[in-house]
Design an enzyme around this catalytic site. Structure first.
Site, short mmCIF file in Angstrom:
data_model
loop_
_atom_site.label_atom_id
_atom_site.label_comp_id
_atom_site.label_asym_id
_atom_site.label_seq_id
_atom_site.Cartn_x
_atom_site.Cartn_y
_atom_site.Cartn_z
CG ASP A 229 48.23 43.78 24.53
OD1 ASP A 229 49.11 44.45 25.10
OD2 ASP A 229 48.21 42.54 24.53
CG HIS A 231 44.85 41.73 21.07
ND1 HIS A 231 45.53 40.75 20.36
CD2 HIS A 231 45.37 41.71 22.32
CE1 HIS A 231 46.41 40.18 21.15
NE2 HIS A 231 46.35 40.75 22.35
CG ASP A 258 50.02 41.17 21.74
OD1 ASP A 258 51.04 40.80 21.12
OD2 ASP A 258 49.55 40.52 22.69
CG ASP A 261 46.71 37.20 16.16
OD1 ASP A 261 46.29 36.95 15.02
OD2 ASP A 261 47.81 36.80 16.57
NE ARG A 262 43.43 36.26 22.40
CZ ARG A 262 42.92 35.07 22.72
NH1 ARG A 262 41.65 34.82 22.48
NH2 ARG A 262 43.67 34.14 23.26
CG ASN A 290 52.36 37.48 23.03
OD1 ASN A 290 51.97 38.63 23.26
ND2 ASN A 290 51.59 36.44 23.24
CG HIS A 291 48.98 37.75 19.81
ND1 HIS A 291 48.13 36.80 19.29
CD2 HIS A 291 48.94 37.59 21.15
CE1 HIS A 291 47.59 36.11 20.27
NE2 HIS A 291 48.07 36.56 21.42
CG HIS A 339 53.97 42.72 24.23
ND1 HIS A 339 52.83 43.47 24.04
CD2 HIS A 339 53.57 41.44 24.41
CE1 HIS A 339 51.78 42.66 24.11
NE2 HIS A 339 52.19 41.43 24.33
NE ARG A 387 51.22 36.00 29.49
CZ ARG A 387 50.20 36.69 29.02
NH1 ARG A 387 49.51 36.24 28.00
NH2 ARG A 387 49.87 37.86 29.54
CG HIS A 414 52.11 39.88 27.62
ND1 HIS A 414 51.73 39.19 26.49
CD2 HIS A 414 52.81 38.97 28.37
CE1 HIS A 414 52.19 37.94 26.56
NE2 HIS A 414 52.84 37.79 27.69
#
Length: 485
Positions: A229, A231, A258, A261-262, A290-291, A339, A387, A414
């Site tokens: 990730d 991110h 990923d 995001d964030r 997943n993002h 991922h 999660r 992840h």
């Protein structure tokens, strides 16, 4: 004389443990805090505060399923405990379950009618649910949806004479262009929309032609680097290239989902990765995380950032391209890279993954959901996901999957890891995470893994975060979610 069993409840010791847990929480040591809250709960399980505090620590580790369970337990113990509803509502929100979150904030307002913060959160939640209902009402069924890519002709977009940024001459994305674009991004300048469209449309064509599981052959004496990730942490991405070289046919990379995001430089990250893919498809491999999905991008900042830095059309276009990203890779028939993780059933073959129809938003169950969302667990067998999506799988599940598919190793991402990586399941599974000091607060290292053919042994390199301009993570996130940061 029979030995009396010691009384398991010890409220005084439980309070001491809670205080220690609170200190660990303040120091961003969330896993340690969870462990200490758990010990307090074992000594005094009827204290709603311990459960709600542990729920908050789970939220910080993105373990929203566990957070919901703990908050629900706090509410069960004390139905008037406002923090129980607050924590559960926040966890539902983080999972994109707005309607469930709304119920908790309505309850919170009933318990605390004069609390301005509770009123504000309820109001924001109501607005978010109304917006969601409106979007659902006007949405076109999947089967009737036309591709937004088909409606864009970047050739018709004029480049103003005063634009001094990176330019693509003709149809070919060159290394010189990518370097100039990266340099502009470093200085917080933007890329002209014409060239951004050109890159994203070109990547869409490349990705659509790939299977859902891609085989990569690394010739003898050559290598490939796997990153986890990122991110939206653009400056840390550049540091990876500084440490390990720019992507090229001789120095290929696989970024394992990923990307966005964030972090608040997600547009710069995705355009950089996509530009390298256009420059040389074999220099840059990208798998879906997943993002890379509409529901996550709506909440965690990418959608807002794209609107701010590009425009509404790009929101739709990126969503389309994300649906074309492959779900997994196999390196030299030995290393499986995806991922999230493995599946709720045994006997899944690589051919089953290859056959997944991935051109859609991730479903809430099934192979595609699990490959993007699942996590390893220390216990054998399978368990519920922390999660609240996907599942947790043990070393025996990993071992069987590898044996049945004649593979040696699983590499997945992840999850934040203190050292940037973790080796689990008897050495058969490695988690790699490449966003150091995640969200500017976790204090973790980042890592990447270099595989060299023919032996394909993982060589793990760790690195620390580098400075970035003063734009906070989640700067473009859903207003409502930012209230909980």
């Amino acid at each position: 004389m029979p030995v009396m069993e010691a009384d398991k409840t010890d409220p005084i010791r439980a309070e001491e443990l809670k205080s220690q847990a609170n200190e660990a929480f303040k120091a961003h040591k969330y896993a340690q805090a969870i462990d200490l809250y758990t010990q307090a709960i074992e000594l005094n399980g009827q204290n709603a505060v311990y459960w709600a505090n542990r729920a908050f620590a789970h939220t910080k580790l993105e373990e929203y399923g566990s957070a919901i369970q703990d908050a629900s337990k706090a509410i069960e113990i004390d139905p008037k405990y406002s923090k129980g509803y607050y924590r559960r509502g926040a966890a539902f929100l983080a999972m994109g379950k707005l309607k469930e979150a709304l119920k908790d904030f309505q309850q919170l307002k009933k318990i605390c009618p004069n609390d301005p913060d509770a009123a504000k959160k309820l109001k924001e939640c109501e607005k978010a649910v109304m917006k969601l209902k409106f979007e659902e009402a006007i949405s076109v069924p999947e089967s009737e949806r036309r591709s937004v890519a088909d409606s864009i002709d970047f050739h018709l977009i004029d480049v103003e004479p005063q634009y001094t940024g990176a330019k693509i001459e003709g149809d070919v994305v060159t290394l010189d262009f990518v370097k100039k674009m990266i340099d502009d991004f470093k200085n917080q300048k933007s890329l002209h929309k014409r060239y951004a469209f050109q890159i994203v449309l070109q990547v869409r064509e490349i990705m659509r032609a790939l299977p859902s599981l891609v085989d990569i052959n690394i010739p003898e004496g050559r290598h490939l680097t796997v990153c986890g990730d990122v991110h939206g942490q653009f400056y840390d991405l550049l540091n990876i290239f500084e440490l390990n070289g720019l992507p090229s046919d001789e120095n290929p990379y696989l970024f394992n989902g990923d990307f966005v995001d964030r972090g608040s430089f997600s547009v710069e990250v995705i355009l950089t990765l996509f530009a390298f893919k256009c420059m040389s498809p074999s220099a840059m491999h990208l798998s879906r995380g997943n993002h890379e999905s509409k529901s996550m991008n709506k909440i965690y900042g990418f959608e807002g950032e794209v609107r701010s830095k590009l425009n509404e059309t790009f929101v739709e276009l990126f969503a389309e391209v994300f649906c074309s990203l492959p779900l997994a890779y196999v390196l030299n028939e030995k290393v499986f890279v995806a991922h999230g993780g493995l599946f709720s059933v045994d006997g899944v073959k690589l051919s089953d993954i290859r056959a997944i129809d991935r051109f859609c938003e991730p479903p809430e169950e099934g192979l595609m959901c699990e490959i993007l969302w699942s996590d390893p667990q220390p216990n054998p067998g399978r368990g519920p996901s922390k999660r609240g999506v996907g599942l947790a799988f043990g070393a025996d599940v990993t071992k069987r999957f590898l044996q049945e598919n004649n593979l040696d190793l699983i590499v997945r991402s992840h999850e934040v890891k203190d050292e940037g990586y973790e080796i689990e399941h008897d050495g058969k599974l490695i988690t790699v995470f490449s966003a150091p000091n995640y969200c500017d607060q976790m204090g973790n290292k980042g890592a990447f893994i270099r595989f060299e053919a023919p032996d394909m042994k993982p060589n793990i390199v760790t690195f620390s975060a580098v400075p970035h301009p003063d734009v906070k993570p989640m700067a473009y996130a859903n207003n409502f979610l930012r209230m909980f940061q």
